[in-house]
Write a protein that holds these residues in place. Sequence first.
Motif, PDB file in Angstrom:
ATOM      1  N   LEU A  15      -2.678  -4.241  -6.327  1.00 27.38           N
ATOM      2  CA  LEU A  15      -3.494  -4.360  -5.109  1.00 27.38           C
ATOM      3  C   LEU A  15      -4.798  -5.097  -5.370  1.00 27.38           C
ATOM      4  N   GLU A  16      -5.455  -4.784  -6.489  1.00 28.68           N
ATOM      5  CA  GLU A  16      -6.756  -5.412  -6.741  1.00 28.68           C
ATOM      6  C   GLU A  16      -6.586  -6.915  -6.966  1.00 28.68           C
ATOM      7  N   PRO A  33      -9.951  -0.433  -0.651  1.00 30.37           N
ATOM      8  CA  PRO A  33      -8.649   0.226  -0.746  1.00 30.37           C
ATOM      9  C   PRO A  33      -8.676   1.614  -0.105  1.00 30.37           C
ATOM     10  N   THR A  42      -1.093   2.617  -1.029  1.00 30.46           N
ATOM     11  CA  THR A  42      -2.524   2.334  -0.932  1.00 30.46           C
ATOM     12  C   THR A  42      -2.635   0.966  -0.272  1.00 30.46           C
ATOM     13  N   VAL A  44      -5.092  -2.328   1.579  1.00 27.98           N
ATOM     14  CA  VAL A  44      -6.315  -3.002   2.003  1.00 27.98           C
ATOM     15  C   VAL A  44      -5.928  -3.866   3.199  1.00 27.98           C
TER      16      VAL A  44
END
Length: 134
Positions: A15-16, A33, A42, A44
């Motif tokens: 995700l990051e 997030p 999770t 964003v």
Amino acid sequence: MIGRLNHVAIAVPDLEAGAAKYRTALGANVTAPQAEPDHGVTVVFIELPNTKIELLEPLGEDSPIRGFLEKNPSGGIHHLCYEVEDIRAARDQLKAGGARVLGDGEPKIGAHGKPVLFLHPKDFDGALIELEEV
Ligand code: CO
């Protein structure tokens, strides 16, 4: 029945790293997030002028997107979310027409705090569809 495109969701392995590409390379505004344990992800949101992009990363061992990422290890488009005014009326109309609603058929609260439902991708040309009441 359906209204605006609320978001396009992309499943990502990291995700990051995914968020950083939109923030840095594409210059978009990316939200912090948000863990959604009820949905096993999770998320964003990337905020665009006309819609949003949702990046999804698995959360927990039985995340519903784990199988998708096993088939698509570098990530991929996972679902489209359309807005509806009355999600139960939309569900009843779709079911009467033969469409399959995933899960127990009852709306769950989604990432925006609003009721959502998912429709079986085999009934919509291979696209998983989320409906969100607005
Ligand atoms: Co979504």
